[in-house]
Scaffold this active site. Structure first.
Site, PDB file in Angstrom:
ATOM      1  N   ARG A 180     -17.979 -18.932  11.948  1.00 25.62           N
ATOM      2  CA  ARG A 180     -19.374 -18.689  11.581  1.00 25.62           C
ATOM      3  C   ARG A 180     -19.390 -17.881  10.284  1.00 25.62           C
ATOM      4  NH1 ARG A 180     -21.951 -14.577  15.260  1.00 25.62           N
ATOM      5  NH2 ARG A 180     -21.734 -13.272  13.432  1.00 25.62           N
ATOM      6  N   HIS A 206     -25.044 -14.112  13.083  1.00 21.53           N
ATOM      7  CA  HIS A 206     -25.450 -14.914  14.236  1.00 21.53           C
ATOM      8  C   HIS A 206     -26.779 -15.608  13.943  1.00 21.53           C
ATOM      9  CE1 HIS A 206     -26.717 -16.026  18.254  1.00 21.53           C
ATOM     10  NE2 HIS A 206     -27.789 -15.270  18.125  1.00 21.53           N
ATOM     11  N   TYR A 229     -19.829  -5.309  12.018  1.00 24.63           N
ATOM     12  CA  TYR A 229     -18.756  -5.469  12.995  1.00 24.63           C
ATOM     13  C   TYR A 229     -17.609  -6.374  12.550  1.00 24.63           C
ATOM     14  CZ  TYR A 229     -21.715  -9.584  13.867  1.00 24.63           C
ATOM     15  OH  TYR A 229     -22.465 -10.714  13.710  1.00 24.63           O
TER      16      TYR A 229
END
Lengths: 367, 324
Positions: A258, A262, A271
């Protein structure tokens, strides 16, 4: 039954290292154009979101090959049970950019008349089922529809999509187990993009792969390089043909990454090491397939330029048209809860409509 | 006309549907060879085959989710949950998926699934074979919640549910499975969903009840008759959508209401009934609306009889209201 080897046809530079599936030249070009369309849509829609013109967006950037490759071997009569990042499958099957943009805005022209937040797309004309935001639930539906097709002796195939995070859900377990027990014609297609919002794959499972989980169900499990369009098509074609011919379900793990957050609401720098993203930039699925096509003489810079301009224009027109459309009518909240509206709901609707029309209520409460 | 228990009447409804409609499929745990733990599907697999009367692996979310997929694809699944106490693993599939699919797809897809499940106490089943969770489902737009109290209604309502266009949670009072036998018409007939039934006519007080609490309420009404009080018992039959008209008509006429259910009191279905009466029939009331319910505790095993409302408790409420 389980093959954990990562199936590849193209290397990172687009050179053929495996056996390429047979695909007509015109289709190869169309597949590339489709991935370009997805990439362009991501850029344009994220920009609209940042301007506050749509409320939410989920990027598929970096995952175009997995998505497009999973769609290509399907027939029009097959059904898809998508999740957040599979809108590209619907687009490949005939959903228009205009329909998609209307859904992102949630206007009166939206197929879903503004009932679902952006990206929760559904389109019956391409057999793309409406999904909820609860992760994993759609897999059981794919299994059930496939089981029904088997009972009715139809040869349609269902594809249930899931991400790596969703493989931890209880519905994942139920769907795979039921599908194997009933030998249902379903393909479970997992886009392992290695991140469930902020939780990396290593915190999701300590299995040697996701594909190996299929072994516990007595199901065929395969792993494919999800950034290699030709490999995804080859693997998916085998799985779909196996399901269609009565060979039962297959679990496909497409390893990808990805590239963005998100969703438009997520900040992955909180993160995730940006260096990791850089290593995956070198494995870009669109550039990789493009290099392959150029090597075969099927793609030129002029093609890319023309397509990019055409796609850009299509999107611009769709946005202009969609932004001119009104919001859905108030009564659309109340319709379709049931096939026939119960009396209680009709009373509530009339009250809401009267309030909307500015009716003042004196004395007796109208309900 | 044959005499049937509720179990036999439900089996008959399933058999009629399986015979007439090739889209009908029955699925659940032990529904095949074993005929279900309550024998509701007895003989059906032998008659219709393992594809149409199918045992499933033991996962309620798989059963309901699978049934949703089947229904979307055009079949008419009837899913059995062995005891409604086991339904919670499928709660998400019911609340997030089954109930919302038509709406969220803007009517592109629907899933007319019937979920059958035995509910309620009175068989010494303990905490996990006795619950009455109907209120959870009544709080969910998109569902219909049906609870029969007689064999003939069970068959007619189930046949309605199985030919309807929307999902139905069909809760069967297992305590009444074999305790009543009555005439049940043969073949297909339907009892409409959303219509209450007067189980006992009366003029001075309305008892609102459903499922296993209907015969209990009728018994209490008989006790009241001995005191010279004329008590009506309304069997709701459908909780969602409620037959508001029948409830209000009866309460406006009698001026008094007692509500009976075996589920816990707080936020139970009785609260909805009480609020409906307060909103629409306050001026007709001659006394407060009382609720006779299970206690706000988990369901006990040994002391089950003290948990479930019985005719004495219902009568005590009737007495209180009549003497108000």
């Amino acid at each position: 039954m389980i093959d954990e080897t990562l199936r590849q046809v193209l290397d990172d530079e687009g050179r053929v290292t495996g056996t390429a599936p047979e695909i007509p030249d015109a289709d190869l070009r169309a597949l590339h154009r489709h991935m370009l369309k997805m990439r362009t849509l991501d850029q344009r829609m994220l920009s609209l979101q940042r301007q506050g013109r749509i409320g939410f967006y989920g990027l598929a950037t970096g995952q175009e090959a997995a998505i497009t490759g999973s769609a290509y071997p399907l027939r029009a009569t097959d059904w898809i049970f998508p999740a957040l990042r599979e809108t590209g499958v619907s687009l490949w099957r005939g959903t228009t950019v205009q329909e998609l943009v209307c859904q992102l805005i949630g206007n009166a022209g939206d197929v879903l008349i503004g009932r679902q937040m952006p990206m929760h797309f559904s389109d019956r004309k391409v057999n793309s089922v409406a999904w909820s935001s609860v992760i994993g639930t759609q897999l059981v539906h794919a299994m059930g529809a496939a089981w029904a097709a088997k009972i009715q002796k139809k040869d349609d195939v269902m594809v249930g999509y899931i991400g790596d995070g969703g493989t931890s859900s209880s519905d994942f377990h139920a769907a795979l187990n039921f599908a194997a027990v009933k030998q249902a014609p379903v393909v479970f297609f997992c886009q392992n993009n290695q991140w469930a919002i902020s939780v990396p794959l290593s915190e999701q499972t300590v299995s040697s792969s996701i594909a190996i989980k299929a072994a516990a169900y007595g199901m065929r499990g395969v792993r494919v390089d999800g950034n290699d369009l030709l490999a995804v098509i080859a693997v998916m074609r085998e799985a779909v043909e196996r399901a269609r011919s009565g060979g039962g379900p297959t679990f496909v793990e497409a390893l990808t990454f990805r590239m963005g957050g998100h969703s438009s609401s997520d900040d992955p720098t909180r993160y995730r090491d940006p260096e990791l993203v850089k290593t995956w930039e070198k494995r870009d699925p669109v550039a990789r397939f493009g290099a392959y096509l150029r090597g075969k003489g099927l793609l030129t810079d002029a093609d890319v330029e023309t397509w990019t301009a055409e796609i850009g224009e299509e999107i611009s027109q769709a946005v202009t048209a969609a932004e001119a459309m009104p919001a859905p009518a108030l009564e659309t909240i109340f319709t379709d809860v049931y096939a026939k509206m119960p009396a209680q709901l009709e009373t509530q609707m009339k009250y809401a409509l009267a309030l909307g029309a500015g009716t003042k209520f004196d004395g007796a409460f109208p309900l | 006309m044959p005499q049937m228990t509720m179990v036999q009447a439900i089996t008959d409804a399933l058999r009629v549907s399986l015979r007439e409609d090739p889209r009908v499929v029955v699925l659940g745990e032990d529904v095949g060879k074993n005929g279900g733990v309550f024998r509701v599907t007895e003989g059906l697999q032998a008659e219709f085959g393992a594809d149409r009367v199918a045992d499933t692996p033991l996962a309620e979310n798989g059963i309901i989710g699978g049934a949703i997929g089947m229904a979307m694809y055009g079949m008419r699944p009837v899913a059995e949950i062995q005891f409604v106490d086991f339904i919670y693993p499928a709660f998400d599939q019911i609340v997030s998926e089954l109930a919302k699919l038509r709406w969220r797809s803007a009517n592109q897809y629907s899933c007319p699934v019937v979920v059958r499940a035995p509910y309620g106490g009175g068989i010494r089943g303990g905490l996990y074979h006795s619950q009455s969770p109907e209120a959870y489902f009544c709080h969910t737009p998109g569902l219909q919640v049906v609870i029969p109290s007689t064999p003939a209604d069970a068959k007619g309502l189930l046949l309605s549910a199985m030919t309807g266009e929307d999902p139905v949670i069909f809760l069967e009072p297992k305590r009444l499975y074999r305790s009543i036998k009555e005439d049940v018409p043969e073949g297909r007939y339907t009892t409409p969903i959303g219509k209450a039934r007067t189980a006992r006519a009366g003029e001075q007080l309305t008892v609102l009840a459903y499922g296993a609490m209907v015969p209990v309420s009728v018994e209490a009404a008989d006790m009241a008759a001995e005191r010279g009080w004329s008590v009506e018992v309304l069997d709701l039959r459908t909780l969602l959508p409620l037959d508001t008209e029948a409830v209000l008509e009866s309460v406006r006429r009698t001026g008094r209401a007692v509500i009976v259910h075996e589920a816990p009191r707080t936020c139970g279905y009785g609260a909805e009934l009480s609020a409906t009466i307060a909103e629409h029939a306050l001026t007709a009331l001659q006394a407060p609306v009382l609720r006779v319910t299970g206690w706000d505790t988990p369901f006990p095993y040994t002391l089950e009889h003290t948990y479930l409302p019985d005719a004495k408790r219902v009568f005590a409420a009737i007495e209180h209201v009549m003497n108000f």
